[in-house]
Design a protein around this motif. Structure first.
Motif, short mmCIF file in Angstrom:
data_model
loop_
_atom_site.label_atom_id
_atom_site.label_comp_id
_atom_site.label_asym_id
_atom_site.label_seq_id
_atom_site.Cartn_x
_atom_site.Cartn_y
_atom_site.Cartn_z
N ALA A 83 40.41 31.26 44.66
CA ALA A 83 39.84 31.74 43.40
C ALA A 83 38.56 32.51 43.68
CB ALA A 83 39.55 30.58 42.46
N LEU A 84 38.20 33.38 42.75
CA LEU A 84 36.99 34.19 42.87
C LEU A 84 36.38 34.32 41.48
CD1 LEU A 84 35.38 35.94 44.97
CD2 LEU A 84 36.72 37.90 44.15
N THR A 85 35.07 34.05 41.35
CA THR A 85 34.41 34.14 40.05
C THR A 85 33.67 35.46 39.90
OG1 THR A 85 32.47 32.96 40.90
CG2 THR A 85 34.17 31.65 39.79
N LEU A 86 33.55 35.91 38.65
CA LEU A 86 32.77 37.08 38.28
C LEU A 86 31.99 36.77 37.02
CD1 LEU A 86 35.72 38.28 39.52
CD2 LEU A 86 34.33 40.35 39.40
N SER A 87 31.25 37.76 36.52
CA SER A 87 30.33 37.50 35.41
C SER A 87 31.01 37.36 34.06
CB SER A 87 29.28 38.61 35.35
OG SER A 87 29.90 39.87 35.16
N SER A 88 32.28 37.76 33.94
CA SER A 88 33.01 37.64 32.68
C SER A 88 34.49 37.78 32.93
CB SER A 88 32.56 38.71 31.67
OG SER A 88 33.00 40.00 32.09
N GLY A 89 35.29 37.40 31.94
CA GLY A 89 36.72 37.62 32.04
C GLY A 89 37.07 39.09 32.09
N MET A 90 36.32 39.91 31.36
CA MET A 90 36.54 41.35 31.41
C MET A 90 36.31 41.89 32.82
SD MET A 90 37.33 44.14 29.70
CE MET A 90 37.13 43.77 27.95
N MET A 91 35.24 41.43 33.48
CA MET A 91 34.96 41.89 34.83
C MET A 91 36.02 41.38 35.82
SD MET A 91 32.48 43.93 34.67
CE MET A 91 32.01 44.11 36.39
N ALA A 92 36.51 40.17 35.61
CA ALA A 92 37.58 39.66 36.47
C ALA A 92 38.81 40.55 36.36
CB ALA A 92 37.91 38.22 36.09
N GLY A 93 39.19 40.89 35.13
CA GLY A 93 40.35 41.75 34.94
C GLY A 93 40.14 43.13 35.54
N GLN A 94 38.96 43.70 35.33
CA GLN A 94 38.70 45.04 35.82
C GLN A 94 38.56 45.08 37.34
OE1 GLN A 94 38.62 48.18 33.99
NE2 GLN A 94 39.86 46.67 32.88
N ALA A 95 38.10 44.00 37.95
CA ALA A 95 38.05 43.94 39.42
C ALA A 95 39.46 44.01 40.00
CB ALA A 95 37.34 42.67 39.88
N VAL A 96 40.41 43.32 39.36
CA VAL A 96 41.80 43.37 39.81
C VAL A 96 42.40 44.74 39.56
CG1 VAL A 96 44.10 42.43 39.41
CG2 VAL A 96 42.14 40.89 39.57
N VAL A 97 42.13 45.31 38.38
CA VAL A 97 42.64 46.64 38.06
C VAL A 97 42.12 47.67 39.06
CG1 VAL A 97 42.47 48.52 36.37
CG2 VAL A 97 43.05 46.22 35.61
N ASN A 98 40.83 47.62 39.38
CA ASN A 98 40.24 48.53 40.37
C ASN A 98 40.91 48.38 41.72
OD1 ASN A 98 37.97 48.67 42.69
ND2 ASN A 98 37.58 50.26 41.16
N TRP A 99 41.17 47.15 42.13
CA TRP A 99 41.84 46.87 43.40
C TRP A 99 43.25 47.46 43.42
CZ3 TRP A 99 45.88 43.04 43.97
CH2 TRP A 99 46.21 42.73 45.29
N LEU A 100 43.96 47.37 42.29
CA LEU A 100 45.31 47.93 42.19
C LEU A 100 45.30 49.46 42.17
CD1 LEU A 100 46.73 45.43 39.56
CD2 LEU A 100 47.56 45.68 41.91
N GLN A 101 44.28 50.03 41.54
CA GLN A 101 44.17 51.49 41.52
C GLN A 101 43.99 52.05 42.93
OE1 GLN A 101 40.96 51.65 38.64
NE2 GLN A 101 42.30 52.51 37.06
N VAL A 102 43.23 51.36 43.75
CA VAL A 102 43.05 51.80 45.14
C VAL A 102 44.40 51.83 45.86
CG1 VAL A 102 42.02 51.18 47.37
CG2 VAL A 102 40.66 51.01 45.27
N GLN A 103 45.30 50.92 45.50
CA GLN A 103 46.64 50.87 46.10
C GLN A 103 47.58 51.89 45.47
OE1 GLN A 103 48.17 46.81 46.15
NE2 GLN A 103 46.08 46.05 45.97
N GLN A 104 47.12 52.61 44.47
CA GLN A 104 47.92 53.60 43.74
C GLN A 104 49.17 52.97 43.13
OE1 GLN A 104 48.40 56.74 46.76
NE2 GLN A 104 46.66 57.82 45.84
N ALA A 105 48.98 51.79 42.56
CA ALA A 105 50.08 51.11 41.89
C ALA A 105 50.40 51.77 40.56
CB ALA A 105 49.73 49.64 41.66
N THR A 106 51.66 51.74 40.17
CA THR A 106 52.08 52.17 38.84
C THR A 106 51.92 50.98 37.90
OG1 THR A 106 53.67 53.75 39.73
CG2 THR A 106 53.98 53.05 37.45
N PHE A 107 51.23 51.20 36.77
CA PHE A 107 50.92 50.11 35.85
C PHE A 107 51.98 50.03 34.75
CE2 PHE A 107 47.08 50.73 38.10
CZ PHE A 107 46.31 49.59 37.95
N VAL A 108 52.48 48.82 34.52
CA VAL A 108 53.42 48.53 33.44
C VAL A 108 52.83 47.38 32.63
CG1 VAL A 108 55.73 47.74 32.85
CG2 VAL A 108 55.40 49.24 34.83
N TYR A 109 52.64 47.60 31.32
CA TYR A 109 51.96 46.62 30.48
C TYR A 109 52.95 45.83 29.64
CZ TYR A 109 47.77 49.18 31.74
OH TYR A 109 46.75 49.76 32.46
N GLY A 110 52.60 44.56 29.44
CA GLY A 110 53.34 43.73 28.52
C GLY A 110 52.82 43.92 27.10
#
Length: 353
Positions: A83-110
């Motif tokens: 697990a890894l903590t950040l300053s908010s749930g929004m920042m936790a989500g955006q840290a993962v999104v940023n990490w996926l963008q670096v991988q050039q992943a295609t995003f599919v939303y529920g």
């Protein structure tokens, strides 16, 4: 649009507005920890040791051991490897999104994916029902160009109190790497005896599971958390995005490490309160509700002004944007007394009959 209430103290069982007391059935403090004096005392003690904030990067050359200790405990609570903590749930989500963008992943939303896991100011969030979306998802992924795919969704439809099953994960194609990102902000601390959604997600080769959550809801902590395997967590931690983030205040994590008793007691009180609310409210037929979950959603938006006249305040406002329709729901917390729920139910029955 309903009139807003402005108050000058933390809401609990009741709120005071212009000298009038109202029973309070809103918010997301499901376990009632922010209102609990014993939990507040733990935090006061922790502030004496750690101060109010830690003004440094977590990747700096001076580190506080409380972060790793608390993250290990959070991982154990959820059942994840790391697990890894950040300053908010929004920042936790955006840290993962940023990490996926670096991988050039295609995003599919529920459906109704939370903005915390969007990859920009707008996202192609489908309007299908969850069941329709999961049925079409394998074919949708197969139609995408080759390369990594990220599927981003919520763990539960918390506003309308609808449960999501995750058996569809076993039907996903295995011809490309897939990262499944699940926002569990409204499940962590409540679902699965506090574990949240992690144990309900199938683990299979080729699917990298990442769960993010705000801890400012049931957990009573101003921060966010990412759950995944150790390699993924280490990779997110190495990003410039994470390195540039201010961490959550360490005093809260220190208090969390010493608060097992209060989490256990809060979950038991919440369980009993929800059982009573289910017994009293569900026979009216007004509510959509997941068994054992503290949210009771209704399409009857005029229930809000009716109850307000009876000195009862429930959740009713447009979400997630002001352009959305109002959502009316009753939220049960561990801080409620049985008499509060009985009073609520009596007035809901007056509305119905």
């Amino acid at each position: 649009m309903t009139d807003n209430f402005t108050i000058n103290s933390l809401p609990g069982r009741t709120i005071d507005h212009n000298g009038q007391a109202y029973l309070f059935f809103s918010g997301t403090a499901y376990l009632g920890l922010p209102q609990l004096p014993a939990f507040q005392q733990l935090l006061i003690e922790s502030i004496g040791r750690y101060g109010t904030v830690f003004g440094s990067s977590r990747n700096g050359n001076l580190r506080l051991g409380v972060y790793e200790e608390a993250e290990a405990k959070l991982a154990a609570v959820a059942g994840s490897e790391s697990a890894l903590t950040l300053s908010s749930g929004m920042m936790a989500g955006q840290a993962v999104v940023n990490w996926l963008q670096v991988q050039q992943a295609t995003f599919v939303y529920g459906p109704k994916a939370h903005p915390a896991i969007w990859s920009g100011p707008v996202a192609d969030v489908p309007t299908l029902s969850f069941a329709e979306w999961t049925t079409q998802l394998p074919a949708q992924i197969r139609s995408l160009p080759a390369g990594p795919v990220a599927i981003l969704l919520n763990s539960i439809e918390a506003v309308r109190s609808e449960a999501y099953a995750f058996d569809w994960v076993n039907e996903l194609p295995d011809d490309r790497p897939i990262t499944l990102v699940v926002d569990d902000s409204h499940g962590l601390g409540v679902l699965a005896n506090g574990q949240g959604i992690w144990p309900k997600i199938p683990q299979r080769p080729g699917i990298n599971v990442v769960v993010t959550a705000s801890m400012a809801k049931a957990m009573g902590l101003p921060g966010g958390v990412i759950f995944s395997d150790a390699d993924t967590i280490a990779s997110v931690r190495k990003t410039a995005f994470f390195g540039a983030c201010s961490p959550m205040p360490p005093a809260y994590l220190d208090a969390f490490l010493r608060a097992d008793r209060y989490y256990d007691e809060g979950r038991e009180r919440l369980k009993q309160n929800v059982l009573l609310a289910e017994k009293l409210l569900l026979p009216t037929g007004l509510f959509s509700h997941v068994k054992g979950y503290p949210v009771f959603f209704t399409e009857q938006d005029d229930l809000y002004p009716f109850l307000l006249e009876k000195d009862i305040f429930i959740y009713s406002f447009a979400y997630p944007t002001a352009a959305d329709r109002s959502n009316s729901r009753i939220v049960i917390s561990a801080f409620h007394e049985f008499s509060d729920i009985q009073t609520l139910a009596e007035n809901v029955y007056k509305y119905c009959f």
